[in-house]
Write an enzyme that holds these catalytic residues in place. Sequence first.
Site, PDB file in Angstrom:
ATOM      1  N   TYR A 176       2.901   4.833   0.695  1.00 11.76           N
ATOM      2  CA  TYR A 176       3.520   5.484   1.845  1.00 11.76           C
ATOM      3  C   TYR A 176       2.469   6.340   2.554  1.00 11.76           C
ATOM      4  CZ  TYR A 176       7.960   4.273  -0.462  1.00 11.76           C
ATOM      5  OH  TYR A 176       9.008   3.619  -1.058  1.00 11.76           O
TER       6      TYR A 176
ATOM      7  N   PHE B 189       6.848   1.904  -4.244  1.00 14.27           N
ATOM      8  CA  PHE B 189       8.245   2.142  -3.882  1.00 14.27           C
ATOM      9  C   PHE B 189       8.739   3.536  -4.234  1.00 14.27           C
ATOM     10  CE2 PHE B 189       8.219  -2.547  -4.106  1.00 14.27           C
ATOM     11  CZ  PHE B 189       8.722  -2.851  -2.854  1.00 14.27           C
TER      12      PHE B 189
ATOM     13  N   ASP C  40       0.847  -1.191   0.000  1.00 16.41           N
ATOM     14  CA  ASP C  40       0.000   0.000   0.000  1.00 16.41           C
ATOM     15  C   ASP C  40       0.880   1.237   0.000  1.00 16.41           C
ATOM     16  OD1 ASP C  40      -1.128   0.149   3.490  1.00 16.41           O
ATOM     17  OD2 ASP C  40       0.847  -0.152   2.649  1.00 16.41           O
TER      18      ASP C  40
ATOM     19  N   HIS D  71      11.479  -9.347   0.632  1.00 12.49           N
ATOM     20  CA  HIS D  71      11.223  -7.915   0.495  1.00 12.49           C
ATOM     21  C   HIS D  71      12.515  -7.127   0.705  1.00 12.49           C
ATOM     22  CE1 HIS D  71       9.380  -3.963   1.232  1.00 12.49           C
ATOM     23  NE2 HIS D  71       8.317  -4.449   0.611  1.00 12.49           N
TER      24      HIS D  71
END
Length: 224
Positions: free
Chosen positions: A66, A77, A64, A186
């Site tokens: 920031y 990202f 989701d 991740h």
Amino acid sequence: MPPITNDWAKSLSEEYKKDYYKKLFEFVGNEYKNYTIYPAGDDIFNAFHMTPLSEVKCVIIGQDPYHEPVQAHGLCFSVKPGIDTPPSLQNIYKELKEDVGCYIPNNGCLTKWANQGVLLLNSVLTVRAHAAASHQNKGWEQFTDAAIEILNKQDRPIVFLLWGGFARKKKSMLNNPKHLILEAPHPSPLSVYRGFYGCKHFSKANNFLIENGLTPIDWQIENI
């Protein structure tokens, strides 16, 4: 929410008619009226706006947006120019440097990737300020899963980069033998040393694109 107007619009048109999307649309509208929500309303669908379906070569799936001020702008990202590069993206840049020799830039804006066919898709497209995951399970996941299903059915090679447990769950949706699926932990500081560093996904993706007669991605984000 601004409409998607490129070739994604036709492919996603059936979603707009479904009950879940009508409830999602109402929920998101009320959230923007009553709270601070990220990204800005005009940026919600930037991943689709910047990377038309017909141009998608590579897909990176985030969770989701920031949730702190002026970071999110609709690409997973990525942050707006002038905003400090978040830790996970810093680690992505470090792997890029080791893998394909990119220098580490002074910004975290990934629009260059989006404009080359890298779909930077969060599973959830909005979030309440300072409240991570606050818009999960409201319908966004169904909408973005529909987009992933559309991509899976494309009759051309596409690379899917699945980083972390959340993204890797999408693998079950990807059964088209024309596509390449690359998995890794991740890039967050909590898991980057478990196998994200050294995964070489960027060179592997480009090698796959070249093998299939496609232009590779120029992964270098320039300084600003």
